[in-house]
Design an enzyme around this catalytic site. Structure first.
Site, PDB file in Angstrom:
ATOM      1  CD  GLU A 191      -3.992  -5.833   2.175  1.00  0.00           C
ATOM      2  OE1 GLU A 191      -4.544  -5.005   2.777  1.00  0.00           O
ATOM      3  OE2 GLU A 191      -3.133  -5.566   2.637  1.00  0.00           O
ATOM      4  CD  GLU A 225      -3.342  -1.194   2.188  1.00  0.00           C
ATOM      5  OE1 GLU A 225      -2.901  -0.477   3.147  1.00  0.00           O
ATOM      6  OE2 GLU A 225      -4.274  -1.647   2.156  1.00  0.00           O
TER       7      GLU A 225
HETATM    8  C1  BG6 Z   1      -4.769  -2.754   4.468  1.00  0.00           C
HETATM    9  C2  BG6 Z   1      -3.160  -3.505   4.987  1.00  0.00           C
HETATM   10  O1  BG6 Z   1      -4.646  -1.951   5.002  1.00  0.00           O
HETATM   11  O2  BG6 Z   1      -5.843  -3.248   5.617  1.00  0.00           O
HETATM   12  C3  BG6 Z   1      -2.849  -4.914   6.028  1.00  0.00           C
HETATM   13  O3  BG6 Z   1      -2.080  -3.541   4.215  1.00  0.00           O
HETATM   14  C4  BG6 Z   1      -4.239  -4.243   7.084  1.00  0.00           C
HETATM   15  O4  BG6 Z   1      -2.388  -4.514   6.571  1.00  0.00           O
HETATM   16  C5  BG6 Z   1      -5.931  -4.023   6.242  1.00  0.00           C
HETATM   17  O5  BG6 Z   1      -4.058  -5.319   8.005  1.00  0.00           O
HETATM   18  C6  BG6 Z   1      -6.816  -4.528   7.007  1.00  0.00           C
HETATM   19  O6  BG6 Z   1      -6.919  -3.328   8.285  1.00  0.00           O
HETATM   20  P1  BG6 Z   1      -6.555  -3.101   9.565  1.00  0.00           P
HETATM   21  O7  BG6 Z   1      -6.823  -2.168  10.566  1.00  0.00           O
HETATM   22  O8  BG6 Z   1      -8.236  -3.789   9.715  1.00  0.00           O
HETATM   23  O9  BG6 Z   1      -6.071  -4.895  10.462  1.00  0.00           O
END
Ligand code: BG6
Length: 496
Positions: free
Chosen positions: A394, A184
């Site tokens: 993701e 990201e």
């Molecule tokens: C993304 C990141 O922004 O979102 C991850 O690359 C992160 O590292 C994921 O865990 C989900 O966000 P969160 O804050 O719910 O863990």
């Protein structure tokens, strides 16, 4: 017949800081995420200022640092990988911890125990036919670069980082085909500490009681803009340098960018709202433009002028960027948002993103707006803009979860979220988008990035650990585990 290509890379995603644990074991050093401490189940922790950092150091023995524990993947990786294999994974996204290889980041030679650990993990994955997808930096910066330098604002970080990147390619090129440089990369401009190890109050006065995403005073906004874009510039340089190096020395490797996709709708059909949405979309795409096209778009240079952002350009940066274009686009996608031209009504919540409530969408336990159609639209736009393969690395639903009396987790809400997104990806593939893989986030429960907690869970696999680190850390299968196994076995056709 499936809409998904035959060798589609079904899998799941994690990062070293959020799973490994083994904090100082076998010589590992500390990174800036090791200093982020837990503050409560819904309190974002990644906006560190000098005071927070000083407190983390002074109260190291009493504060709670969940990233230092992770989910103990360092010791349990065999068991975890066996579970992923049971689901039929073809791909596993993980990151390498810079400080497990180079404990301070400054060493000339890596620590052999760290080097061996990742060989072992890759060996274990290949044993089950699982392709590793490796992020070189997933929000981790050796702490020395915060203490002695200014995080990624300092150009001095670049050569150390490139040395680390080169080592990765040289050492693991025969075990890892798919690589991402920075996780990201756009987050450095949204959350300067998280993405760049930047302590913003070194550059400006932060108003007392400042809340993340609240309106900033002018000098703070100037400091934020300058530091984060300067840091970003250095990350673009390091990334392009390693893409070029890999193309020259390990042509079998494919290197992608990775950005947080932020799909935006105008709040109303008013031209002013539509223009704001356009501007924000261009801004979001800019991070891909530089890495995939190899140059800064002209409009971004005007943006810098307009906002008085004076970047100190790295020597030969134009040539470096032009020679280091990525092989594929990768992205995280969780939610969409709507924007308005009215500056007083803009808010930021959710995954560090400015957004207003969209009345047509449902939200997760954490207020993230669920919108698979926006993913389909964005995938089409990315195809038109870059004409490169796309890896969705993701996506997923974070939720509070507790096992029932029988120890089971019936996560039908997660199944429903993933089902709708997989359907949208299938439709985008039918639209002609070359999507090569899908690795939902946190395939095994892990420490949340924004909240630094265990209680926000994404996994197909439950981990018995709480925010304070209590629990057996035993793993168990949620309902979504069995569902995703069916999805993979049918190559995305059986979504029931
Ligand atoms: C993304 C990141 O922004 O979102 C991850 O690359 C992160 O590292 C994921 O865990 C989900 O966000 P969160 O804050 O719910 O863990």
């Amino acid at each position: 017949m499936s809409r998904f290509p035959e060798n589609f890379l079904w899998g799941g995603a994690t990062s070293a800081a959020q799973i490994e644990g083994g904090r100082c074991e076998d010589g590992k050093g500390l990174s800036h995420l090791d200093y982020v401490y837990y503050r409560g189940p819904k309190i974002p922790c990644n906006f560190m200022m000098s005071g927070d950092y000083a407190r983390a150091k002074a109260e190291e023995d009493s504060l709670n640092f969940p990233n230092r524990r992770g989910i103990d993947f360092y010791h349990r990786y065999k068991e975890d990988i066996a579970l992923l294999a049971e689901m039929g994974f073809k791909s596993f996204r993980m990151s390498i911890s810079w400080t497990r290889l180079f404990p301070t980041g400054l060493e000339d030679k890596p620590d052999p125990k760290g080097v061996e650990f990742y060989h072992n993990v890759f060996r274990e994955l290949h044993k089950y036919g699982i392709e590793p997808l490796v992020t070189m930096i997933h929000y981790e910066l050796p702490i020395v670069f915060v203490e002695k330098y200014e995080g990624w604002v300092s150009p001095e970080v670049v050569p150390y980082c490139v040395k680390y990147f080169k080592f990765l390619i040289d050492e693991y090129k025969d075990e890892v085909t798919y690589w991402l440089t920075f996780n990201e990369i756009n987050m450095v401009t949204a959350v300067p500490w998280l993405g760049g190890g930047i302590l913003l109050d070194k550059y400006c006065t932060i108003p007392r009681g400042f809340r993340p995403f609240a309106k900033m005073p002018e000098d703070m906004e100037r400091a934020w803009n300058y530091t984060s874009h300067q840091a970003l510039h250095h990350q673009f340089i390091a990334s392009a340098m390693i893409v070029r190096y890999a193309h020259d020395t390990a042509p079998q490797c494919k290197i992608g960018n990775m950005f947080n996709l932020h799909h935006l709708y105008p709040e109303t059909p008013s031209p002013a709202d539509a223009y704001r949405a356009h501007e924000e979309t261009e801004y979001n795409m800019f991070f891909c433009d530089v890495m995939a096209k190899g140059y800064y778009p002209k409009w971004m240079l005007s943006y810098y002028k307009k906002h008085n952002i004076e970047i100190k350009w790295y020597d030969n940066y134009e040539e470096i960027l032009a020679n280091g274009k990525v092989d594929f686009i990768s992205l995280s996608y969780y939610l969409s948002s709507i924007v308005t031209a009215d500056p007083d009504r803009q808010e930021r919540i959710g995954n560090f993103i400015r957004m207003l409530k969209n009345p047509y969408l449902e939200t997760s336990d954490f207020g993230w707006q669920i919108d698979p159609t926006a993913l389909r639209i964005s995938l089409n736009e990315l195809r038109d803009r870059f004409n490169l393969p796309i890896y969705i690395v993701e996506n997923g639903l974070g939720a509070f979860e507790k096992p029932d009396e029988e120890g089971k987790i019936h996560d039908d809400y997660r199944i429903s979220y993933l089902r709708s997104h997989i359907k949208a990806i299938g439709e985008a593939i039918e639209d002609g988008v070359d999507v090569i893989g899908y690795t939902p986030w946190g395939c095994i429960d892990l420490v949340s990035c924004s909240l630094v907690s265990m209680s926000k869970r994404y996994g197909f696999i439950y981990v018995d650990a709480d925010d304070e680190g209590n629990g057996t850390y035993d793993r168990s299968r949620k309902d979504s585990f069995y569902w995703y196994k069916k999805v993979i076995a049918s190559n995305g056709e059986d979504l029931d």
